[in-house]
Write an enzyme that holds these catalytic residues in place. Structure first.
Site, PDB file in Angstrom:
ATOM      1  N   ASP A  52       0.866  -1.180   0.000  1.00 54.75           N
ATOM      2  CA  ASP A  52       0.000   0.000   0.000  1.00 54.75           C
ATOM      3  C   ASP A  52       0.900   1.227   0.000  1.00 54.75           C
ATOM      4  OD1 ASP A  52      -2.357   1.612   0.332  1.00 54.75           O
ATOM      5  OD2 ASP A  52      -1.862   1.808   2.446  1.00 54.75           O
ATOM      6  N   SER A  53       0.298   2.381  -0.268  1.00 52.37           N
ATOM      7  CA  SER A  53       1.051   3.625  -0.188  1.00 52.37           C
ATOM      8  C   SER A  53       1.517   3.902   1.247  1.00 52.37           C
ATOM      9  CB  SER A  53       0.169   4.770  -0.667  1.00 52.37           C
ATOM     10  OG  SER A  53      -1.044   4.772   0.056  1.00 52.37           O
ATOM     11  N   CYS A  63      -3.771  -1.097  -2.045  1.00 56.02           N
ATOM     12  CA  CYS A  63      -4.065   0.323  -2.241  1.00 56.02           C
ATOM     13  C   CYS A  63      -5.006   0.494  -3.437  1.00 56.02           C
ATOM     14  CB  CYS A  63      -2.744   1.036  -2.519  1.00 56.02           C
ATOM     15  SG  CYS A  63      -2.893   2.793  -2.842  1.00 56.02           S
ATOM     16  N   CYS A  66     -11.250   2.982  -0.807  1.00 54.99           N
ATOM     17  CA  CYS A  66      -9.982   3.492  -0.273  1.00 54.99           C
ATOM     18  C   CYS A  66      -9.680   2.731   1.008  1.00 54.99           C
ATOM     19  CB  CYS A  66     -10.112   4.990   0.020  1.00 54.99           C
ATOM     20  SG  CYS A  66      -8.660   5.695   0.825  1.00 54.99           S
TER      21      CYS A  66
END
Ligand code: DGL
Length: 267
Positions: A11-12, A74, A185
């Site tokens: 993920d970010s 993500c 999200c």
């Protein structure tokens, strides 16, 4: 056939730990290597090429750790980089958009489907495409909610400011009388109580984390990649910035303690 190698998840930042939480719940024998790109978060407002480059670097790192599959936890990275990762990698790559879209179409019947996500995810049209591929006539109402990520990271999930922002962002969703809303999200599952408060208790909130873990289970089973049923899992957490904030915030997203976080800068 079984395979004890870990699943790579990235993920970010820390938000993808909501997907790890679900993977641990649904696949309790699988080991996991998680990479959070905390030095370069957020991805939500970056362009597709930048997100593709970051995603490739992370996939290289995960493959260097011997993962048997990669889960792109993500939404923004899935929206921009899933096709290139799928084309380039030898291991299966699972994203969060298709599973979320599938669950939404199943839940919505003929009613409209709302989608909320980062500006990049909504701009990419990835959810629109995935929903229309399954249900060409579906009415999709999509809305970028860029302020939700910082609100959740601040811990303001039950705060007057979050209520005000949610009321503003969700006005078109309410106006369209949406009864099925995709939480597109990583951070939004933590806003579920607030979203129910704003949209009413009858709205079904589609959490792509749950659906993605179920999809991962299916892919591993189909390809003979599932861990042996008696395997004791190991969990490794790696981030690209310094580990202390990852540890502190990560425990909230994961819902369990994190003992050790490695730092591995990329790029
Ligand atoms: N992980 C991102 C997503 O699911 C949210 C945080 C970010 O903007 O990087 O879209």
């Amino acid at each position: 056939m079984t395979n004890p190698a870990p699943i790579g998840v990235f993920d970010s930042g820390i938000g993808g730990l909501t997907v790890v939480h679900e993977l641990m719940r649904q696949l309790p024998h699988e080991s996991i290597v998680y990479f959070g790109d905390t030095a370069r978060v957020p991805y939500g407002n970056k362009g597709p090429e930048t997100v593709q480059r970051y995603s490739r670097e992370i996939a290289d790192f995960l493959e260097s750790r011997g993962v048997k599959a990669i889960v792109v936890a993500c939404n923004t990275a899935t929206a921009h980089a899933l096709p290139v990762l799928r084309a380039e990698r030898r291991v299966p790559v699972i994203g969060v958009v298709e599973p979320g879209a599938r669950a939404a179409v199943a839940a919505a019947g003929s009613g409209p489907i709302g989608v909320i996500g980062t500006a990049g995810t909504i701009r990419s049209g990835a959810y629109d495409r995935a929903i229309h591929a399954l249900s060409p006539a579906a009415q999709v109402v999509a809305r970028g909610c860029p302020l939700f990520v910082p609100l959740v990271e601040e811990g303001w999930t039950d705060h007057a400011a979050a209520r005000l922002v949610a009321g503003e962002y969700l006005a078109p969703i309410r106006a369209a009388r949406v009864e099925t809303l995709v939480l597109g999200c990583t951070h939004y599952p933590l806003l579920k109580p607030l979203l129910h408060e704003v949209l009413g208790p009858g709205v079904s909130l589609i959490d792509s984390a749950e659906e993605t873990a179920a999809e991962t289970a299916r892919v591993l089973a189909e390809r003979g990649l599932a861990a042996p049923p008696d395997a004791t899992p190991t969990y490794q957490y790696v981030c690209s910035d310094e580990p202390s904030r990852f540890r502190e915030l990560g425990q909230r997203f994961l819902g369990r303690p994190i003992d050790r976080v490695e730092s591995h800068p990329l790029g």
